[in-house]
Structure formats: C-alpha cells, structure tokens
Enzyme design. Structure first.
Site, short mmCIF file in Angstrom:
data_model
loop_
_atom_site.label_atom_id
_atom_site.label_comp_id
_atom_site.label_asym_id
_atom_site.label_seq_id
_atom_site.Cartn_x
_atom_site.Cartn_y
_atom_site.Cartn_z
N SER A 1 0.86 -1.18 0.00
CA SER A 1 0.00 0.00 0.00
C SER A 1 0.90 1.23 0.00
O SER A 1 2.07 1.15 0.40
CB SER A 1 -0.84 0.00 1.28
OG SER A 1 -1.53 1.22 1.42
N TYR B 1 -2.27 -0.37 10.55
CA TYR B 1 -2.28 -0.78 9.14
C TYR B 1 -0.94 -0.42 8.50
O TYR B 1 -0.32 -1.25 7.82
CB TYR B 1 -3.44 -0.08 8.43
CG TYR B 1 -3.58 -0.40 6.97
CD1 TYR B 1 -4.11 -1.62 6.55
CD2 TYR B 1 -3.20 0.51 5.98
CE1 TYR B 1 -4.25 -1.93 5.20
CE2 TYR B 1 -3.35 0.22 4.63
CZ TYR B 1 -3.88 -1.00 4.24
OH TYR B 1 -4.02 -1.28 2.90
#
Ligand SMILES: NC(=O)c1ccc[n+]([C@@H]2O[C@H](COP(=O)([O-])OP(=O)(O)OC[C@H]3O[C@@H](n4cnc5c(N)ncnc54)[C@H](OP(=O)(O)O)[C@@H]3O)[C@@H](O)[C@H]2O)c1
Length: 279
Positions: free
Chosen positions: A139, A152
């Site tokens: 990501s 995250y």
C-alpha cells in the site's frame, strides 16, 4: 511470462472474495491461467465460479488450510506448476495509536504480515520448481504512515521490508518478488473502513473524543474524497494481472495517480515537512 503452449499454469490469489483480489483473479482466469482463488468460506466461493477459477478456502492465518493448499498444488491432476503467488489478502481498522486495542493491532499484523509470511514460506519450494514470481500487495501506507493508520501502516511497512529482503534472498533461486503499492482503490475495504473508524470514534469517551475526534473525522473525510477519484477494482486487478504475467518486471510498482504523486513526495520531503503536509 506465459506462452501459448503453457496455458493454464497455476496462480494463487489470496483474499479473492472481493475487491482487488477478486478482480485480479477474474482477469487472470480470462487470460488462461488456472486461478486458485483464496476465500474465507464456501459461501463466498459460490460468487467466484467460472472457467479457470477454483475457489479454495484459505485463511492465511490458518496453518492447516495452508497445508491443504500445498497438497492441492502438489497433487495437481495435470501436473501444472505454481507460477505466481499473489499475496493480496488484507484487513484494516483505522484508529488512533493510543486507543486501538492491542488485540486489534495484533490482528492486523497477523493477517497483513504473518499470514503472508506463513503462506509464502510454504509455497516457496513450489515456486522454486517453476522459477515463479511472488506479487505482494502492500500500500502507499507501506511508505507513508498517515495519522489514524498506525497499525495498518505498521503492517504494510513491515511487509514492504520483508518483501525486499526476500527478493534479495531468492533472486539466485530464480524466484522474483514484486511489490505493488496501491493508493486508493474502490473496494469493499475502502468503502467500509471510514465507517469502521467513525464507529470506533463513537465508542470513545468524551476526553478521548476531545483528543482524537477531529483527527479521525479529517482522516475519514479525506479518504472519502480521495476514493471518489480512485481506481476501480477492475482496473487495479487488470494492472496487477499484467504485472504478474509480463516477462520483465520492476521490483516495485505504485498503482493509481494518488500513489504516483504521494510516494515521490514522501521520498523527497524532510519528515517534518511531510508531518505538516499530512496534518
Ligand atoms: N482498497 C484500497 O484503497 C487499498 C489501498 C492500498 C492497499 N490495499 C490492499 O489491497 C489488498 C486488497 O484489499 P481490498 O481493498 O481489495 O479489500 P477487500 O475487498 O476487503 O479484500 C480483502 C480480502 O482479504 C480477505 N481476507 C481478510 N482476512 C483474511 C485472512 N485471514 N485470510 C485470507 N483472506 C483474508 C477478505 O475476505 P472477506 O471479505 O471474506 O473478509 C477479502 O477477500 C489488501 O492487502 C489491502 O491492504 C487496498
């Protein structure tokens, strides 16, 4: 990577019940690969029926299910080799560092890092046989840690680092490791993550709301705005399928305009300036 005489090589895509994983699995299947599509339950599997797609119950945090996958590939009736592993499965619950319960920190690290590691360890011998490729979906959050995204981002930073080390370890074995860093992609995860954060905020005490309420609203607001112009899951899936199967690949790709703009900025700006920009 695949020639017309080598059709139906095996590809494993994890987290293929929805979003990017589903779109990637469908695209690869239409390209002629035999896709073993990881799903968490057979109910989800029903939506994934189609030529060249084989839904397979695979929770990447479950060692027994991983062992069954290895057995399935080893006993392939057509003796096909595993050509590509796409580590796509992921979870997120975004909340302030201080307030996110430790068990939720652990869950995100468990799925987004240790699950990928566990599966990759077991599939490496099979990929060695095919001189295959591993695609790790990280990501932008694996390079830039936004406020409210600590757990995250920590999981994705770690996955980035593990991917780089692995690539350098196995290059001489003929296995390639490629990292794909999406920015915003219109998926189920992206659609619900703002709601999950807001629901978390609702449960906070008034003192906690005073400390973090505005930060969470801002984070959710900007995510919602970004997502309006984000890549569709099918476009993301098509790009990932292309990268997974082309002959020559870079070690790292960013996916989407937001990723392509943010990542160089994070690289160039001093950390304090990035702090200001992200605030
Ligand atoms: N969408 C974005 O904006 C974006 C941006 C950057 C990176 N990414 C990354 O892209 C990947 C795909 O995300 P997405 O947006 O497509 O989200 P998604 O639609 O929620 O897909 C995530 C998939 O992972 C599965 N999964 C969850 N826990 C699992 C486990 N323990 N074992 C195996 N599978 C599990 C989910 O299954 P269930 O649905 O059954 O729970 C789902 O199929 C993730 O790694 C995510 O971090 C997404």
């Amino acid at each position: 990577m695949m020639t017309s005489t080598q059709t139906k090589q095996l590809v494993v895509v994890t987290g293929a019940s929805s979003g990017i994983g589903k779109a990637t699995a469908i695209k690869l299947a239409t390209m002629g690969y035999h896709v073993i599509a990881g799903v968490l339950s057979m109910t989800e599997a029903e939506q994934l029926q189609g030529e060249n797609i084989e839904p397979f119950v695979l929770d990447i945090t479950d060692d027994q299910q991983i062992a069954l996958l290895v057995q399935r590939i080893r006993q392939d009736p057509d003796h096909r080799l595993l050509q590509v592993l796409i580590n796509n499965a992921g979870v997120e619950l975004n909340a302030p560092f201080e307030l996110l319960p430790l068990q939720e920190w652990r869950r995100q690290l468990d799925v987004n890092l240790f699950g990928q590691v566990a599966l990759t360890q077991q599939l490496l011998p099979l990929l060695r046989e095919s001189r295959g490729r591993i695609i790790n979906i990280t990501s932008v959050g694996g390079k830039v840690a936004l406020p409210n995204y600590a757990a995250y981002a920590a999981s994705k930073f770690a996955f980035e680092a593990a991917s780089d080390a692995l690539r350098r370890e196995v290059a001489r074995q003929g296995i390639d490791v490629v990292v794909i860093e999406p920015g915003g992609v219109q998926t189920e995860m992206a659609a619900y993550s703002g709601d999950l954060s807001l629901a978390f905020a609702e449960q906070m005490s008034s003192d906690q709301k005073a400390l973090y309420g505005a930060m969470i609203s801002k984070a959710v607001g900007s995510q919602t705005a970004f997502l309006k112009h984000a890549l569709s899951a099918s476009k993301a899936g098509a790009t990932i399928a292309k990268i997974a199967t082309k002959a020559r690949v870079k070690a790292r790709y960013s996916l989407g305009m937001d990723a392509k703009m943010t990542l160089p900025m994070a690289h160039l700006l001093p950390t304090r300036m990035m702090d200001l920009a992200l605030r």
